[in-house]
Design a protein around this motif. Structure first.
Motif, short mmCIF file in Angstrom:
data_model
loop_
_atom_site.label_atom_id
_atom_site.label_comp_id
_atom_site.label_asym_id
_atom_site.label_seq_id
_atom_site.Cartn_x
_atom_site.Cartn_y
_atom_site.Cartn_z
N LEU A 86 0.83 -1.21 0.00
CA LEU A 86 0.00 0.00 0.00
C LEU A 86 0.86 1.26 0.00
O LEU A 86 0.36 2.37 0.19
CB LEU A 86 -0.94 0.02 1.22
CG LEU A 86 -2.09 -0.98 1.23
CD1 LEU A 86 -2.91 -0.84 2.51
CD2 LEU A 86 -2.98 -0.80 0.01
N GLN A 109 2.90 2.41 2.19
CA GLN A 109 2.67 3.16 3.43
C GLN A 109 3.84 3.13 4.41
O GLN A 109 3.75 3.72 5.49
CB GLN A 109 1.42 2.64 4.12
CG GLN A 109 0.14 3.11 3.46
CD GLN A 109 0.00 4.62 3.50
OE1 GLN A 109 -0.08 5.24 4.55
NE2 GLN A 109 -0.02 5.24 2.31
N LEU A 148 -3.88 -1.42 11.41
CA LEU A 148 -4.68 -1.38 10.18
C LEU A 148 -3.78 -1.39 8.94
O LEU A 148 -4.04 -2.11 7.97
CB LEU A 148 -5.56 -0.14 10.18
CG LEU A 148 -6.36 0.15 8.90
CD1 LEU A 148 -7.38 -0.95 8.65
CD2 LEU A 148 -7.06 1.51 8.99
N LEU A 149 -2.70 -0.60 8.96
CA LEU A 149 -1.82 -0.52 7.80
C LEU A 149 -1.07 -1.83 7.57
O LEU A 149 -0.87 -2.25 6.43
CB LEU A 149 -0.83 0.63 7.99
CG LEU A 149 -1.43 2.04 7.96
CD1 LEU A 149 -0.35 3.08 8.24
CD2 LEU A 149 -2.10 2.32 6.62
N GLY A 202 -3.72 -4.28 6.15
CA GLY A 202 -4.11 -3.89 4.80
C GLY A 202 -3.01 -4.12 3.79
O GLY A 202 -3.27 -4.60 2.67
N SER A 203 -1.78 -3.82 4.16
CA SER A 203 -0.65 -4.01 3.25
C SER A 203 -0.42 -5.49 2.97
O SER A 203 -0.22 -5.90 1.82
CB SER A 203 0.62 -3.40 3.85
OG SER A 203 0.49 -1.99 3.98
N PHE A 231 -2.59 -7.97 3.25
CA PHE A 231 -3.71 -8.51 2.48
C PHE A 231 -3.61 -8.10 1.02
O PHE A 231 -3.81 -8.92 0.11
CB PHE A 231 -5.03 -8.01 3.08
CG PHE A 231 -6.25 -8.41 2.29
CD1 PHE A 231 -6.69 -9.73 2.30
CD2 PHE A 231 -6.95 -7.49 1.52
CE1 PHE A 231 -7.81 -10.10 1.56
CE2 PHE A 231 -8.06 -7.84 0.80
CZ PHE A 231 -8.50 -9.16 0.81
N SER A 232 -3.28 -6.84 0.77
CA SER A 232 -3.15 -6.36 -0.60
C SER A 232 -2.07 -7.13 -1.35
O SER A 232 -2.26 -7.52 -2.51
CB SER A 232 -2.81 -4.86 -0.60
OG SER A 232 -2.63 -4.38 -1.91
N LEU A 266 -9.31 -0.13 0.38
CA LEU A 266 -8.01 -0.18 1.04
C LEU A 266 -7.27 1.14 0.86
O LEU A 266 -6.60 1.63 1.78
CB LEU A 266 -7.18 -1.33 0.47
CG LEU A 266 -7.55 -2.74 0.94
CD1 LEU A 266 -6.71 -3.76 0.19
CD2 LEU A 266 -7.34 -2.89 2.43
N VAL A 296 -7.14 4.46 3.22
CA VAL A 296 -6.23 4.72 4.35
C VAL A 296 -5.24 5.82 4.01
O VAL A 296 -4.65 6.44 4.90
CB VAL A 296 -5.47 3.45 4.78
CG1 VAL A 296 -6.43 2.36 5.20
CG2 VAL A 296 -4.51 2.96 3.70
#
Length: 405
Positions: free
Chosen positions: A305, A307, A355-356, A359-360, A362-363, A391, A394
């Motif tokens: 992501l 991030q 969360l990050l 999310g990262s 999973f992505s 996603l 964020v």
């Protein structure tokens, strides 16, 4: 006795020092290398990072492209191409797509904001301890050269394998099961490409490229298994480049291979992806008395992501806000208040970091998930069409401003 000592002069460390300077606190940054760590070619900064850079007062120093309005994902097995729009300008005035910058340029922009004696290079730490002074905890750093440094506040920004995180008792990052090669291609006469993000996905692979300037292109290649002879290859950029061109990406579009061929070898880097398991961040000790962590030292995550650097900049602003508010209110750093100040910082950042990380991971798992038809169907028919934008939300996060002196 130092007011604040920051371990590590990467993005998180320098940004935190700049944030503290903005609120009137001079921090000492200790860097184990003999200069700024410019490992890596470029990084993508999304709206949350630019809000943080605005707060730090350095965003205007970074020469960038406007963010790409479109992203294209090519399925290497079927040839199908999907368009994934980034969207327009959000309420904060920041366009939604990634803006790529040279990593070295970002570090230099941050470093220029600090006084020359704020960064102490070639400073290696042998150990960390703590003493009590007048009822308050003081951090003690035992340096390789035999010197001792004491600090009212100690902030670990020393990366994935952080000594400060280990001292806090945080579990070590774990292998994500994927590896990535990154590089920067240079076309002295200009590459002539549209400013668009191009990605290619296959069975267990994901790669792509994005122009950084009219002459430079950031590229990456990710796979589920390390490059052949990884231990040997990973130390030689020329071998990494050859392995990508002749083996792993040999059936990729000619444009992608040409970009890899134009790589500045000093920027080609191979790495095994790691992350801190989210429950270790959710329930781990992210601070202890007057010691805390930020950036990769707190929440290493996969890059899916984009991030890693963005969240490090967020950390810096939030740390600067909490420490600065206490500093301004009390006319200085009061050691007895530091534990509460750092606990408030951790409380604000903990679940955002969780969360990050999730999310990262999973992505990345979806986009580079393997050969299963179910995973491919989910990726091509559901993820890019519906879940990606959810996603990506964020990246619209606003970490706030720094207090005014």
């Amino acid at each position: 006795m130092e007011e604040v000592v920051i371990v590590g002069a990467g993005i998180a460390g320098l940004a935190t020092a700049v944030a503290l300077k903005r609120v009137g606190i001079k921090a000492l940054v200790l860097e184990r290398w003999d200069g700024l760590r410019a490992t890596g070619a470029a990084l993508s900064l999304l709206p949350n990072a630019w809000r943080a850079l605005d707060a730090l007062g350095v965003s205007h120093k970074l020469t960038i492209y406007s963010p790409p309005k479109k992203s294209y994902v090519t399925n290497l097995e079927t040839g199908a191409i999907q368009e994934v729009p980034f969207g327009g300008t959000n309420a904060g005035g920041h366009q939604s797509g990634p803006k790529s910058v040279h990593r070295k340029a970002l570090l230099e922009a941050l470093g220029e904001e600090l006084q020359a004696d704020s960064i102490r290079f070639s400073s290696k730490i042998n150990g960390i301890g703590s003493i009590t002074h007048e009822g308050s905890s003081i951090a003690v750093l035992y340096m390789e050269d035999g010197s001792i440094i004491k600090a009212k506040v100690l902030i670990g920004c020393d990366g994935v394998h952080s000594a400060v995180a280990t001292w806090l008792g945080l579990a070590s990052p774990v292998d994500a099961g994927r590896t990535v090669v990154r590089g920067l291609a240079v076309f002295p006469q200009g590459h002539g490409l549209k400013h668009e993000l191009q990605q290619f996905v296959g069975s267990g692979t994901r790669s792509g490229f994005l122009p950084v300037t009219d002459r430079d292109i950031f590229w990456f290649y990710g796979c589920s298994t390390p490059p052949k002879g990884a231990d040997h290859v990973a130390r030689d950029p020329k071998l990494i480049q050859r392995e990508i061109i002749e083996n792993y990406a040999k059936d990729f579009p000619e444009l992608y291979l040409d970009i890899v061929k134009h790589s500045d070898l000093s920027t080609v880097h191979w790495a095994q992806l790691v992350y801190r398991q989210p429950w270790n961040v959710a329930f781990g000790n992210l601070s202890n008395q007057n010691v805390t962590v930020a950036g990769d030292a707190m929440h290493p995550m996969t890059p899916d992501l984009a991030q890693g650097g963005c969240s490090a900049l967020e950390d810096a602003v939030v740390l600067g806000r909490h420490i600065g508010t206490s500093f301004i209110k009390n006319g200085g750093l009061v050691p007895s208040e530091v534990p509460k100040v750092l606990a408030n910082y951790v409380e604000e950042r903990r679940w955002r970091a969780v969360l990050l990380i999730i999310g990262s991971y999973f992505s990345g798992w979806v986009q580079q998930g393997g050969s299963s038809w179910a995973v491919k169907f989910f990726r091509d028919s559901i993820f890019y069409r519906f879940l990606f934008r959810m996603l990506a939300s964020v990246t619209q996060y606003d970490c706030g401003k720094l207090p005014t002196i």
